[in-house]
Design a protein around this motif. Structure first.
Motif, PDB file in Angstrom:
ATOM      1  N   GLU A 159       0.831  -1.204   0.000  1.00  0.00           N
ATOM      2  CA  GLU A 159       0.000   0.000   0.000  1.00  0.00           C
ATOM      3  C   GLU A 159       0.869   1.259   0.000  1.00  0.00           C
ATOM      4  OE1 GLU A 159      -3.190   0.337  -0.334  1.00  0.00           O
ATOM      5  OE2 GLU A 159      -3.697  -1.791  -0.309  1.00  0.00           O
ATOM      6  N   LEU A 160       1.932   1.252   0.789  1.00  0.00           N
ATOM      7  CA  LEU A 160       2.832   2.408   0.828  1.00  0.00           C
ATOM      8  C   LEU A 160       3.476   2.642  -0.540  1.00  0.00           C
ATOM      9  CD1 LEU A 160       4.697   2.065   4.261  1.00  0.00           C
ATOM     10  CD2 LEU A 160       2.893   3.678   3.652  1.00  0.00           C
ATOM     11  N   TYR A 161       3.921   1.565  -1.172  1.00  0.00           N
ATOM     12  CA  TYR A 161       4.503   1.697  -2.508  1.00  0.00           C
ATOM     13  C   TYR A 161       3.499   2.315  -3.471  1.00  0.00           C
ATOM     14  CZ  TYR A 161       8.947  -0.812  -1.894  1.00  0.00           C
ATOM     15  OH  TYR A 161      10.208  -1.164  -1.529  1.00  0.00           O
ATOM     16  N   SER A 162       2.247   1.904  -3.363  1.00  0.00           N
ATOM     17  CA  SER A 162       1.207   2.422  -4.254  1.00  0.00           C
ATOM     18  C   SER A 162       0.977   3.918  -4.043  1.00  0.00           C
ATOM     19  CB  SER A 162      -0.107   1.672  -4.031  1.00  0.00           C
ATOM     20  OG  SER A 162       0.031   0.300  -4.342  1.00  0.00           O
ATOM     21  N   GLU A 163       1.250   4.391  -2.823  1.00  0.00           N
ATOM     22  CA  GLU A 163       1.046   5.806  -2.513  1.00  0.00           C
ATOM     23  C   GLU A 163       2.326   6.634  -2.675  1.00  0.00           C
ATOM     24  OE1 GLU A 163      -0.895   6.450   1.195  1.00  0.00           O
ATOM     25  OE2 GLU A 163      -2.546   5.072   0.754  1.00  0.00           O
ATOM     26  N   GLY A 164       3.380   6.025  -3.224  1.00  0.00           N
ATOM     27  CA  GLY A 164       4.605   6.771  -3.495  1.00  0.00           C
ATOM     28  C   GLY A 164       5.629   6.765  -2.390  1.00  0.00           C
ATOM     29  N   TYR A 165       5.446   5.928  -1.375  1.00  0.00           N
ATOM     30  CA  TYR A 165       6.407   5.857  -0.275  1.00  0.00           C
ATOM     31  C   TYR A 165       7.342   4.684  -0.499  1.00  0.00           C
ATOM     32  CZ  TYR A 165       3.763   9.457   2.076  1.00  0.00           C
ATOM     33  OH  TYR A 165       3.158  10.654   2.393  1.00  0.00           O
ATOM     34  N   SER A 166       8.162   4.830  -1.537  1.00  0.00           N
ATOM     35  CA  SER A 166       9.145   3.809  -1.887  1.00  0.00           C
ATOM     36  C   SER A 166      10.502   4.475  -2.038  1.00  0.00           C
ATOM     37  CB  SER A 166       8.727   3.076  -3.168  1.00  0.00           C
ATOM     38  OG  SER A 166       8.429   4.001  -4.199  1.00  0.00           O
ATOM     39  N   GLU A 167      11.510   3.676  -2.329  1.00  0.00           N
ATOM     40  CA  GLU A 167      12.884   4.146  -2.216  1.00  0.00           C
ATOM     41  C   GLU A 167      13.231   5.303  -3.151  1.00  0.00           C
ATOM     42  OE1 GLU A 167      12.433   0.271  -0.434  1.00  0.00           O
ATOM     43  OE2 GLU A 167      11.968   0.964  -2.474  1.00  0.00           O
ATOM     44  N   GLU A 168      12.630   5.347  -4.342  1.00  0.00           N
ATOM     45  CA  GLU A 168      13.009   6.428  -5.254  1.00  0.00           C
ATOM     46  C   GLU A 168      12.563   7.792  -4.737  1.00  0.00           C
ATOM     47  OE1 GLU A 168       9.088   5.084  -7.280  1.00  0.00           O
ATOM     48  OE2 GLU A 168      10.506   4.404  -5.764  1.00  0.00           O
ATOM     49  N   TYR A 169      11.577   7.816  -3.835  1.00  0.00           N
ATOM     50  CA  TYR A 169      11.130   9.071  -3.241  1.00  0.00           C
ATOM     51  C   TYR A 169      11.788   9.328  -1.881  1.00  0.00           C
ATOM     52  CZ  TYR A 169       7.540   8.806  -6.834  1.00  0.00           C
ATOM     53  OH  TYR A 169       6.886   8.727  -8.045  1.00  0.00           O
ATOM     54  N   LEU A 170      12.010   8.275  -1.126  1.00  0.00           N
ATOM     55  CA  LEU A 170      12.578   8.438   0.217  1.00  0.00           C
ATOM     56  C   LEU A 170      14.088   8.616   0.181  1.00  0.00           C
ATOM     57  CD1 LEU A 170      10.491   5.758   2.143  1.00  0.00           C
ATOM     58  CD2 LEU A 170      10.101   8.221   1.997  1.00  0.00           C
ATOM     59  N   PHE A 171      14.726   8.116  -0.887  1.00  0.00           N
ATOM     60  CA  PHE A 171      16.180   8.254  -1.050  1.00  0.00           C
ATOM     61  C   PHE A 171      16.450   8.804  -2.448  1.00  0.00           C
ATOM     62  CE2 PHE A 171      15.213   4.614   1.673  1.00  0.00           C
ATOM     63  CZ  PHE A 171      15.871   4.952   2.845  1.00  0.00           C
ATOM     64  N   PRO A 172      16.184  10.093  -2.658  1.00  0.00           N
ATOM     65  CA  PRO A 172      16.271  10.677  -3.999  1.00  0.00           C
ATOM     66  C   PRO A 172      17.649  10.474  -4.623  1.00  0.00           C
ATOM     67  CG  PRO A 172      15.230  12.202  -2.453  1.00  0.00           C
ATOM     68  CD  PRO A 172      15.792  11.084  -1.640  1.00  0.00           C
ATOM     69  N   GLY A 173      17.650  10.053  -5.859  1.00  0.00           N
ATOM     70  CA  GLY A 173      18.908   9.822  -6.566  1.00  0.00           C
ATOM     71  C   GLY A 173      18.865   8.500  -7.314  1.00  0.00           C
ATOM     72  N   TYR A 174      19.930   8.237  -8.052  1.00  0.00           N
ATOM     73  CA  TYR A 174      19.980   7.030  -8.874  1.00  0.00           C
ATOM     74  C   TYR A 174      19.948   5.759  -8.032  1.00  0.00           C
ATOM     75  CZ  TYR A 174      21.305  10.283 -12.585  1.00  0.00           C
ATOM     76  OH  TYR A 174      21.312  11.320 -13.479  1.00  0.00           O
ATOM     77  N   SER A 175      20.612   5.771  -6.879  1.00  0.00           N
ATOM     78  CA  SER A 175      20.640   4.564  -6.050  1.00  0.00           C
ATOM     79  C   SER A 175      19.249   4.238  -5.517  1.00  0.00           C
ATOM     80  CB  SER A 175      21.629   4.730  -4.884  1.00  0.00           C
ATOM     81  OG  SER A 175      21.243   5.807  -4.054  1.00  0.00           O
ATOM     82  N   GLY A 176      18.464   5.281  -5.194  1.00  0.00           N
ATOM     83  CA  GLY A 176      17.103   5.059  -4.740  1.00  0.00           C
ATOM     84  C   GLY A 176      16.234   4.447  -5.827  1.00  0.00           C
ATOM     85  N   VAL A 177      16.416   4.909  -7.072  1.00  0.00           N
ATOM     86  CA  VAL A 177      15.671   4.352  -8.201  1.00  0.00           C
ATOM     87  C   VAL A 177      16.042   2.883  -8.402  1.00  0.00           C
ATOM     88  CG1 VAL A 177      15.339   4.456 -10.705  1.00  0.00           C
ATOM     89  CG2 VAL A 177      15.397   6.570  -9.346  1.00  0.00           C
ATOM     90  N   SER A 178      17.342   2.593  -8.380  1.00  0.00           N
ATOM     91  CA  SER A 178      17.801   1.216  -8.551  1.00  0.00           C
ATOM     92  C   SER A 178      17.255   0.314  -7.446  1.00  0.00           C
ATOM     93  CB  SER A 178      19.332   1.187  -8.551  1.00  0.00           C
ATOM     94  OG  SER A 178      19.810  -0.135  -8.594  1.00  0.00           O
TER      95      SER A 178
END
Length: 363
Positions: free
Chosen positions: A319-338
């Protein structure tokens, strides 16, 4: 279920259940988002204790092996610490040279402490100043005023040797917040204004590579703390210190900005024990000083402790991932996206495997 006058423990059944409670849509509490901050723990056996003061903490990993300090102790304390025998009584105080592990060693040191608690403060400051020094030497921006920077070239250990010395001092808040965020053990606790951010940190252990093959942790915990009740005027109007909260600069730390982070400090004099869990410390403070008539309203609590069932963690994280609370938002940058690509695949696989396990069990 543990309950007290100041702490209310609430088991939650689902993500929607938790959201409704926090937003005041049930009769369990009012909307918590205005007055409360949040902290997530992966396991309900973990205490609300800062990294430098936890059992088995890693502070010594950041203190040099040649660190040594003179503990200046009266006989009673020397016996208590195991440095002297009861029958070897002496008058006044005596110096005991110890290494960073608190073991007696030969030699002397120009730096000293008058209690085990002050020894702990000196080690914390030692690690903190090394973080400042190394970061500064390679040109990284480090938030430290002139008073703190001057300690780089002076004997900074003995700043504690004053009658009313406290730790941490306000001048170190920004530096400690930055060091804490990058892994240096400090005595600050990190929280978030956003309960969903803290909820993520209470769930992320299920993404560990060995989660399905190792013994799973127990239930997670989402703590909510009524931080606005503890304003500086209230906690400092007595001769005893209590707690304060601090929001560091977001502009130089994208992770902290994304996570809406802030920190609480348990303010202690350098000779006072600070190992008590934060919730117990606040409870003790309130039990003592509410006698003066300053009480939390009966409709409020100092803490809410939401218990997150282990079986619900994957569903809530989804549910959190669906609402945008995943690593690419919480850890901005390429490593967060990966990381989020990898973790979303892990989570999908985990949910499928758990469903298969459940079906097999039902058969």
């Amino acid at each position: 279920m543990s309950q007290s006058e100041y702490i209310k423990e609430i088991p939650i059944g689902s993500y929607d259940n938790l959201v409704n409670i926090i937003q005041g849509k049930t009769d369990l509490c009012k909307d918590l988002r205005e007055k409360f901050i949040f902290r997530g723990l992966e396991n309900d056996i973990y205490e609300l204790a800062p990294s430098a003061l936890r059992k088995g903490n890693k502070l010594n990993d950041f203190v040099d092996e040649d660190f040594k300090l003179n503990l200046v102790l009266p006989h009673e304390k020397a016996v208590e610490y195991g440095f002297a025998k009861k029958e070897d009584e002496y008058d006044g105080v005596k110096d005991f040279t110890v290494n960073k592990y608190g073991q007696l060693i030969d030699g002397e040191s120009k730096d000293y402490a008058e209690s085990w608690e002050e020894f702990q403060c000196v080690k914390e400051l030692n690690a903190l100043m090394k973080f400042l020094s190394y970061a500064d030497k390679v040109g990284l921006k480090v938030p430290a005023n002139q008073k703190v920077r001057q300690l780089l070239e002076h004997n900074f250990h003995n700043i504690f040797n004053s009658e009313n010395g406290i730790w941490p001092e306000e001048d170190f808040y920004e530096l400690m917040a930055l060091a804490q965020h990058y892994g240096i053990p400090t005595r600050v606790l990190d929280w978030s204004y956003d309960y969903r951010v803290s909820l993520y940190f209470a769930l992320k252990n299920i993404l560990d590579d060995n989660y399905l093959t190792s013994k799973r942790p127990e239930n997670g915990v989402l703590w909510a703390f009524n931080y606005k009740y503890f304003n500086p005027c209230y906690v400092l109007e007595t001769k005893s210190y209590c707690t304060t909260h601090y929001r560091p600069e977001y502009n130089s730390n994208p992770n902290l900005n994304a996570q809406k982070g802030l920190f609480t400090f348990m303010i202690k004099r350098v000779w006072e024990d600070a190992s008590q869990p934060y919730d117990e410390f606040i409870e003790e403070f309130l039990n003592e000083y509410n006698q003066s008539g300053r009480k939390i309203p009966k409709t409020e609590k100092a803490f809410y402790k939401f218990i997150i069932p282990e079986d619900e963690k994957p569903n809530i994280l989804k549910e959190l991932y669906s609402e945008g609370y995943s690593e690419e938002y919480l850890f901005p940058g390429y490593s967060g996206v990966s990381q989020t690509i990898k973790n979303r695949i892990k989570l999908t696989k985990l949910i499928i495997n758990l469903r298969l396990d459940k079906r097999h069990t039902l058969k």
